[in-house]
Structure formats: structure tokens, C-alpha cells
Enzyme design. Sequence first.
Site, PDB file in Angstrom:
ATOM      1  N   GLU A   7      16.708 -59.771 -29.139  1.00  0.00           N
ATOM      2  CA  GLU A   7      17.080 -58.582 -28.445  1.00  0.00           C
ATOM      3  C   GLU A   7      18.466 -58.687 -27.679  1.00  0.00           C
ATOM      4  O   GLU A   7      18.494 -59.992 -26.968  1.00  0.00           O
ATOM      5  CB  GLU A   7      16.101 -58.187 -27.226  1.00  0.00           C
ATOM      6  CG  GLU A   7      16.277 -56.900 -26.697  1.00  0.00           C
ATOM      7  CD  GLU A   7      15.687 -56.474 -25.368  1.00  0.00           C
ATOM      8  OE1 GLU A   7      14.620 -55.622 -25.336  1.00  0.00           O
ATOM      9  OE2 GLU A   7      15.559 -57.115 -24.268  1.00  0.00           O
ATOM     10  N   TYR A   9      22.055 -51.027 -27.501  1.00  0.00           N
ATOM     11  CA  TYR A   9      20.895 -51.525 -27.477  1.00  0.00           C
ATOM     12  C   TYR A   9      20.711 -51.892 -29.020  1.00  0.00           C
ATOM     13  O   TYR A   9      20.791 -51.342 -29.671  1.00  0.00           O
ATOM     14  CB  TYR A   9      19.719 -51.077 -26.842  1.00  0.00           C
ATOM     15  CG  TYR A   9      18.527 -51.781 -27.074  1.00  0.00           C
ATOM     16  CD1 TYR A   9      18.030 -52.599 -25.858  1.00  0.00           C
ATOM     17  CD2 TYR A   9      17.774 -51.651 -28.217  1.00  0.00           C
ATOM     18  CE1 TYR A   9      16.814 -53.067 -26.184  1.00  0.00           C
ATOM     19  CE2 TYR A   9      16.561 -52.367 -28.382  1.00  0.00           C
ATOM     20  CZ  TYR A   9      16.121 -52.975 -27.261  1.00  0.00           C
ATOM     21  OH  TYR A   9      14.629 -53.825 -27.311  1.00  0.00           O
TER      22      TYR A   9
END
Length: 389
Positions: free
Chosen positions: A197, A109
Site C-alpha cells: 500500500e 492512494y
Amino acid sequence: MNIHEYQAKQLFKEFAIPAPQGAVATTPEQAQQAAQSLSTPAWVVKAQIHAGARGKAGGVKVARTLDEVKDYSAAMLGTRLVTHQTDAAGLPVNSVWVEEASAISQEYYLSLLLDRESERLIFIASAAGGMDIEAVAAETPEKIVRVPVHPAAGLQPYQCRQVAAALGLGKEQQSQLQTIMNGLYQLFLAKDASQIEINPLIQTDDGKLVALDGKINFDDNAIPLHPDIAAMRDASQEDAKEAEAKQFDLNYITLDGNIGCMVNGAGLAMATMDMVKLKGGAPANFLDVGGGTNKDKVKAAFKLILSDGTTKAVLVNIFGGIVKCDVIAAGILAAVEEMHLTIPVVVRLEGTNVEQGLAMLKDSGLGLYAAEDLNSAAEQAVKLAEGVA
Ligand code: GDP
Ligand code: MN
């Protein structure tokens, strides 16, 4: 403002962030052609909506044949996809992104966002990628690393090494990560993003770091500075009422009461809602029509307020500062007349030329309630709403 994954991946390419090759399609046939033009043994068909968690909802499919590409696309296009990030109605799938399938060895992530607490851009990274990062943060916060960037110094190489170490990357991938983080930082500043993101950022079987997914949110106030970003807007993905409000430069939020409020200035709008509550009523919406009010804006505002049919009375509370009260009154009268309003409208005006404005409302014969002050305006609106309900 949000954009689609395929648009985020275009921007990634511009800023040297590696992402899989692919093409966007709006029909199953187009999707098949797109797949054919990519030399790869397998493809991924991805529903393009402004929400994540598509994978678990059937919006991300690995296709082994061209027919599968077509079938998956046909199954997605024209439907509404409901994920745990959308509401129960879901979002319309008007396009799919077809890309070369990647062989994944690791999922990470990585995001970059504005942290208001430290007043800095902050990288957030985790080796626990591909999953719900909020769950990781809640259950295993030690698996998340946060690296704030000093605005004057900019992103430093040691900070990239810090993130690489937290992700357990090898030497080769460490330098790839530095390129990606630099790209994210440049992209963020150049386009006035508010959040980027990548979930997951993957390491492929042959050791390459690739952005497998991409979500970018932009600062709405900066959109006029970036025509390329503005052109990426997809109104079909936005709340219909709020999108319409934006077109007319109105700040609109739906609430669950029955008194529509039309106010200029966010502070005055808040005060008006408080006043309605104080008098025992409930506002149907927050609406700031802004400084320069005219007939078209007032009409658009009435339309928004009345569109869901729950509004029983409208309270107009406008301060004539930038625009004079008589001009506002003319706008209100024209809008009310053209729209054939059947519910009571209470108007409270204050400011320059207020006497003329109030006289116009009283003499109009349209049955408007011209109030002397906010106190009596709110009281009257609440009474009228109760009477109608
Ligand atoms: P999201 O569910 O909306 O966040 O969509 P993602 O783009 O993140 O995809 C969801 C998941 O599908 C990823 O976490 C991967 O596990 C899987 N996936 C997506 N693309 C590929 C691919 O090219 N190859 C493989 N093997 N899995 C993929
Ligand atoms: Mn994802």
C-alpha cells in the site's frame, strides 16, 4: 509478516518506485546526523511502527531545523505510539525515519493486493489519497478504481492508463505511474507479498510521482524462501505471545475462557474447542502444536497457555500419528515436571502406542488425568476448571 515504512522504501528503490531519500535512526543524535547528510531545506521525522495513521497521532513531523529534527526524534523515540490502527497500548517507537520533506501538490492512494474473490492480484487506486481508504470506500465508493491483473497476461499498459485516467493524471505522470505499477507488480511477485500500500502516492510541485508512505505485508508461508525479508522482522512490533509461539512453530491465538487447550492439528484444535463449549466450558486459547511434537514444544506451549494466569485447567488432546503416543507422553511428563504445574492437566491421547502412553501418564505420580476419550476429557476439564475457579 509486516515490515516498517523505511524497509518498504528500500524495497521500492530496488523495484524502481521513487521514494524520498532518507535514513533510519535509533537515537536523536543519529537522527540529526542523518538529517545533516541529506541536502534539503526541511525534513520529515517519522515514527517507525507496524501501524498506519501515525500522522494524526503525532508520529509524523515536518522539521525546519536540525534542532527540530533532534527534538521531534527525542519526543518519539522510546515512547509507545497509539494510533487508531493500534490497540490502546500502542506500539513501541524504537526507530525513526528521517527523510527529505516533499512539496505536495496532490495525494493519491495506490495499492496492490490479492483479491480472493476474483483470484487475482488487484490494483486499487483513488484520487482521494492520504486519508482513510476504508472511509472513502464506505462513503464515496465511486472514487475508487479496481483493476484486476490476469495472472498469465501480467500487468498491461492499458491497465496503467486506466488507473492514470481515474487519478486524473497528465501525460508525463501517466508514464511515471506505469513505472510505479510495474515495480509494484514485480515486487509483489518476487517477494511473495500479500499486500502493498502506498498512501499517499504524491505528485510533487514539480510533477513527480513519489511514494510518500509504504506498507508491505508478506505471506507468512513464503517467508522461509526470502531470507532478506525474514531479516526485516521486528519482533518488538508483534504480539509477544504470538511471536513466542512462532519461534517454536506453534499456532497460537489468545481467547477469553479459562481452559487451556493443547492440541496437534488445526482441525482437531477446532473440534476440541467445540467439545469444551459443548460441555459448558470456555477455551482460553486456540493452539495447534503441529505434527512433530517434542518436549521443548510442549513446554513452550504450556508456558504460553499459563502466562496470563487466567487458565484454571489444561486439556491436552493429541493424536499420535507422526509421533508415537509414548514419545508424546514422555514430552508432556518432562514438561509438567520441569515447570512444576499446579493446575490440573487432563490428557487425552489417541494413536500409535496409546496404551503405553496412557500407562506412563497414570504411573507418573504427577496427578495428571488420563482420559479415555475426548468426550470424557472435555467433561473432566470443564469440571476441574469450575472446581478451581
Ligand atoms: P501515516 O499517517 O502513518 O499514514 O503516515 P504518512 O507517511 O502517510 O504521513 C501522513 C501525512 O503526513 C501524509 O498524508 C502527508 O499529508 C503528511 N506528510 C508526510 N510526509 C510529508 C512531506 O514530506 N511533506 C509534507 N508537506 N507533508 C508530509
Ligand atoms: Mn500513510
